[in-house]
Write a protein that holds these residues in place. Structure first.
Motif, PDB file in Angstrom:
ATOM      1  N   VAL A  61       0.836  -1.207   0.000  1.00  0.00           N
ATOM      2  CA  VAL A  61       0.000   0.000   0.000  1.00  0.00           C
ATOM      3  C   VAL A  61       0.868   1.252   0.000  1.00  0.00           C
ATOM      4  O   VAL A  61       0.584   2.234  -0.683  1.00  0.00           O
ATOM      5  CB  VAL A  61      -0.943  -0.023   1.225  1.00  0.00           C
ATOM      6  CG1 VAL A  61      -1.739   1.269   1.312  1.00  0.00           C
ATOM      7  CG2 VAL A  61      -1.862  -1.226   1.142  1.00  0.00           C
TER       8      VAL A  61
ATOM      9  N   LEU B 192     -10.362  -4.718   0.235  1.00  0.00           N
ATOM     10  CA  LEU B 192     -10.931  -3.393   0.484  1.00  0.00           C
ATOM     11  C   LEU B 192     -12.211  -3.208  -0.323  1.00  0.00           C
ATOM     12  O   LEU B 192     -12.381  -3.784  -1.398  1.00  0.00           O
ATOM     13  CB  LEU B 192      -9.921  -2.306   0.100  1.00  0.00           C
ATOM     14  CG  LEU B 192      -8.599  -2.307   0.868  1.00  0.00           C
ATOM     15  CD1 LEU B 192      -7.676  -1.236   0.324  1.00  0.00           C
ATOM     16  CD2 LEU B 192      -8.834  -2.103   2.354  1.00  0.00           C
TER      17      LEU B 192
ATOM     18  N   PHE C  34      -4.579  -4.246   7.625  1.00  0.00           N
ATOM     19  CA  PHE C  34      -3.245  -3.948   7.113  1.00  0.00           C
ATOM     20  C   PHE C  34      -2.189  -4.610   7.995  1.00  0.00           C
ATOM     21  O   PHE C  34      -2.437  -4.932   9.158  1.00  0.00           O
ATOM     22  CB  PHE C  34      -2.996  -2.434   7.051  1.00  0.00           C
ATOM     23  CG  PHE C  34      -3.983  -1.692   6.194  1.00  0.00           C
ATOM     24  CD1 PHE C  34      -3.820  -1.610   4.833  1.00  0.00           C
ATOM     25  CD2 PHE C  34      -5.083  -1.065   6.776  1.00  0.00           C
ATOM     26  CE1 PHE C  34      -4.721  -0.936   4.050  1.00  0.00           C
ATOM     27  CE2 PHE C  34      -6.001  -0.376   6.006  1.00  0.00           C
ATOM     28  CZ  PHE C  34      -5.823  -0.313   4.636  1.00  0.00           C
TER      29      PHE C  34
ATOM     30  N   LEU D  99      -1.502  -5.104   2.321  1.00  0.00           N
ATOM     31  CA  LEU D  99      -2.933  -5.338   2.492  1.00  0.00           C
ATOM     32  C   LEU D  99      -3.162  -6.800   2.859  1.00  0.00           C
ATOM     33  O   LEU D  99      -2.645  -7.703   2.205  1.00  0.00           O
ATOM     34  CB  LEU D  99      -3.671  -5.003   1.187  1.00  0.00           C
ATOM     35  CG  LEU D  99      -5.201  -5.086   1.212  1.00  0.00           C
ATOM     36  CD1 LEU D  99      -5.770  -4.066   2.177  1.00  0.00           C
ATOM     37  CD2 LEU D  99      -5.754  -4.855  -0.195  1.00  0.00           C
TER      38      LEU D  99
END
Length: 780
Positions: A282, A330, A311, A326
């Motif tokens: 990320v 999401l 996370f 991740l």
């Protein structure tokens, strides 16, 4: 007495004490040594005339004349040139020379004590005229006297050293040593003293040992890491006039963990698309640690309770960065941002510096989820639908549903992706996703159909999703069960009531559900008083006798309808007809006689086996008879036109009747009319000489009745024997099938008693074959 000029004893003591003497005073001094006297005319014991001591010569002598070393002299030398002095040993001739008449020794070259510090020589005084030694040969040493001509040297310089930062004053750093080639035993030429010319006030040196130590406490590597020290070594004890040299010492402060990691800012803002895959990076954050190596190794952790389930953070061992990855899918529509804290801390701590404060730091991380145009999502990973196999085309069997989860919320359209030919059996409504049948389904052909439904976004057809739909074809009870049993069976004449003579089962082409059950029963419409069906409850049934003592001569065949029904819905059933023959059996239940075909064989033999045996026997008889001489006989039929049915009739009540030449149709009328009365029929018209074409059926019935009586076997009541042939009728184009027209003579069939060895049925056959038939023909 030999006189040797050398240093006086006082001068020698001064030399050994380290104080050099002037060369001239050493040369002017002499020591008289009284020795033995060697006569010129003879030799006798005398007191030794000389004692050898050291000579000294200065190194690095730069005079224009050879340097005078010393003088050899003996008291026996009267100055009349009668004594000759000789010199041997190291350097004689090249370094040292001697005046043989005067005994003066000179050094011809410049000497270097650092190369050779002394020379060993031998002296001899001999008579010039006779060459006889006047003194024994003696050894002496010429020592090269040192001067301060070499400065101290650092053989390993320049030097490198290290010391941990933040070390206290006086911490050992390193030790250096300078060497001086001058004579350390003579004066101060080789006595070295150390001093620091550059590098203060950080370091100090011991003047005698050369050990370097820290002179300033808590030097910080992060402030200054490299130091250079200029060190001097001087001989003559450091006094004025001494020779000196210098060297450089590079000192490095090594790192200790005295600095915690620190973030350069208080918040990190990161962005990630909602379509990012699991494990994707990320973003990166980094805490700075002023230390180096393992002391600067930083570890990161998400503060517990702050989005730690979505996370994760790992450390890059090379760049010391914290990489946020991740660990959960999401969804922008569900949550558009995340905020959590990350801590950075050292993995290895130095307890000496814990008083400086906590060795960790924290920072806030904000992650914004970016909306991505995604394909539709079905409500379940797959669908399972059920449909009966007899469902008419156009019947709705189910539906699928997909949604666009994006903020735009586009409409969804459905379609089928045809992968196999079976997909054509179904259709889908494009807007609602309703699935229906296109054709009749057959479970016996395909139990399950796998179809793929595609959901496509209306505003972006390039985005689509697929889902598997399993269509299970349910069985419909469309096939009746079938009885699994032989079409006929037998019952023994001596059977008892309630005896099971046959076990039957059933099969069904339909898919058997769990607990499939077959039911067996007798037909209600055709109630049988002789046999019944007993259902065992395990999908099998038994055929059971209802009374005992069956008689084959009264009735040899029974017909039993058996009804089998399944447990499906709707229930299906079928009726099977079971033929039961009455047989004469042995005591163990094996049949002996059941029918003309199986008359003499046990039940194990089939009709085909019986036919093969009978044909073999007939073939043997024919072969046997063909080898005998033929007898002339008259033809049985004079006119082929009169042949209607070839019947040979024998009257068993009397004996000796002669065979007829040919039979008249009236022979059929020679019978007991009770057989016609029992059947309710009248004798045929041909019995009265009025045979018509319509009587053919009645004639056939009479023949069949006689055939049935003949099947009673050898144990039947005595009656006329009929040898029957297929009835062709008058004027048959196929002509007669009988062999009566053939002329042959049968005298004897031989002895067939040996057939009895094959068992009881063959004994009966042998007894029949042994009976001689009456003579059919007269011998010519």
């Amino acid at each position: 007495v030999i006189k040797i000029s050398c240093m006086s004893l006082c001068q020698w003591i001064c030399v050994t004490a380290g104080t050099p003497l002037p060369v001239q005073s050493a040369l002017q001094s002499s020591v008289r040594i009284t020795g033995g006297i060697i006569g010129r005319l003879g030799t006798h014991r005398i007191k030794r005339g000389w004692v050898w001591n050291q000579f000294f010569v200065l190194e690095e002598y730069m005079g224009s004349e050879p340097q005078y070393v010393g003088k050899l002299h003996t008291e026996m030398d009267q100055g009349d040139n009668a004594v000759k002095y000789t010199l041997s040993g190291e350097g004689v001739g090249s370094v040292f020379t001697i005046d043989q008449m005067t005994g003066d020794i000179h050094a011809q070259v410049v000497l270097d004590r650092e190369k050779k510090s002394y020379y060993t020589l031998k002296a001899q005084a001999v008579d010039v005229h006779t060459g006889i030694p006047l003194e024994p040969e003696s050894e002496f040493i010429i020592k090269v006297q040192d001067i301060n001509d070499n400065e101290p040297q650092f053989p390993d310089g320049p030097y490198s050293a290290s010391v941990p930062e933040m070390s206290p004053t006086g911490t050992y750093v390193t030790q250096v040593t300078a060497t001086d080639a001058d004579d350390p035993t003579y004066g101060n030429s080789a006595r070295v003293v150390y001093s620091i010319l550059h590098g203060q006030p950080y370091f100090s040196v011991d003047p005698k040992t050369g050990i370097i130590r820290t002179a300033l406490a808590n030097m910080d590597r992060e402030v200054k890491e490299e130091y250079q020290v200029l060190l001097q070594a001087k001989d003559m004890g450091g006094q004025l006039g001494g020779l000196a040299s210098t060297t450089i010492i590079n000192i490095t402060l090594t790192d200790v963990n005295d600095n915690p990691p620190r973030f350069t800012k208080s918040i990190f803002n990161l962005h990630v698309p909602e379509s990012a895959s699991l494990g994707a990076a990320v973003g990166r954050i980094q805490a700075q640690d002023l230390d180096v190596g393992s002391n600067a190794r930083v570890e990161y952790a998400i503060v517990p309770g702050d989005e730690g389930n979505v996370f994760d953070i790992i450390c890059n061992g090379q760049s010391q960065e914290g990489i946020i990855v991740l660990k959960k899918t999401l969804d922008y529509e569900t949550q558009a941002s995340y905020t959590f804290k990350v801590e950075a801390f050292n993995a290895e701590l130095d307890p000496r510096f814990l008083h400086l404060g906590p060795f960790k730091d924290s920072v806030t991380v904000e992650i914004n989820v970016l909306d991505v145009d995604e394909p539709p999502v079905f409500t379940t990973p797959y669908y399972s639908l059920d449909v009966y196999e007899d469902t008419p085309p156009g019947t709705i069997i189910g539906s699928v549903t997909a949604y666009d989860l994006d903020a735009s919320s586009s409409a969804v359209r459905y379609s089928l992706e045809w992968q196999t030919g079976s997909d054509s059996f179904f259709d889908i409504e494009t807007v609602e996703g309703i699935i229906s049948t296109n054709e009749y389904l057959d479970r016996e052909t395909a139990v399950q159909h796998n179809i793929t439904v595609v959901a496509t976004k209306l505003n972006n057809p390039s985005l689509s999703a697929e889902v598997l739909v399993k269509v299970n074809v349910l069985d419909v009870n469309e096939f009746p069960p079938q009885l699994t049993a032989p079409s006929d069976t037998f019952v023994c004449e001596n059977s008892r009531a309630g005896q099971v003579i046959q076990t039957v089962g059933a099969v069904d082409e339909d898919q058997p559900p769990v607990g499939q059950r077959f039911f067996f029963k007798s037909s209600k419409e055709l109630r049988n008083r002789n046999f019944t069906v007993r259902d065992y409850g395990n999908n099998t049934a038994g055929i059971v006798t209802r009374h005992s003592a069956f008689q084959r001569r009264l009735q040899d065949v029974y017909i039993l309808p058996v009804v089998v029904e399944d447990s499906g819905y709707p229930a299906q059933s079928s009726t099977a007809t079971l033929t039961i023959r009455v047989c004469s059996c042995e005591t163990v239940g094996s049949p002996l006689t059941c029918s003309p075909v199986a008359m003499f064989l046990p039940a194990e033999l089939s009709a085909q086996a019986l036919l093969a045996i009978l044909l073999s026997i007939a073939l043997l008889i024919v072969l046997y008879m063909s080898q005998r001489p033929q007898k002339v006989k008259d033809t049985l039929m004079r006119s082929k036109e009169d042949i209607r049915d070839n019947v040979i009739h024998y009257d068993d009540e009397g004996g000796g009747e002669a065979d007829t030449d040919a039979f008249h149709m009236g022979t059929l009328c020679k019978t007991d009319h009770t057989s016609f009365i029992a059947t309710g029929n009248k004798p045929p018209l041909f019995c009265h000489g009025r045979a018509t074409q319509g009587d053919a059926e009645l004639i056939r019935e009479v023949i069949e009745h006689r055939l049935k009586e003949s099947q009673q076997g050898y144990a039947a009541l005595p009656a006329d024997s009929l040898a029957t042939y297929a009835y062709e009728g008058d004027g048959s184009e196929a002509r007669s099938l009988s062999s009566i027209e053939d002329s042959f003579v049968l005298d004897s069939l031989g002895d067939f008693s040996s057939l009895g060895d094959w068992g009881q049925p063959f004994k009966t056959l042998a007894s029949i074959l042994d009976k001689q038939p009456p003579s059919l023909f007269n011998e010519s």
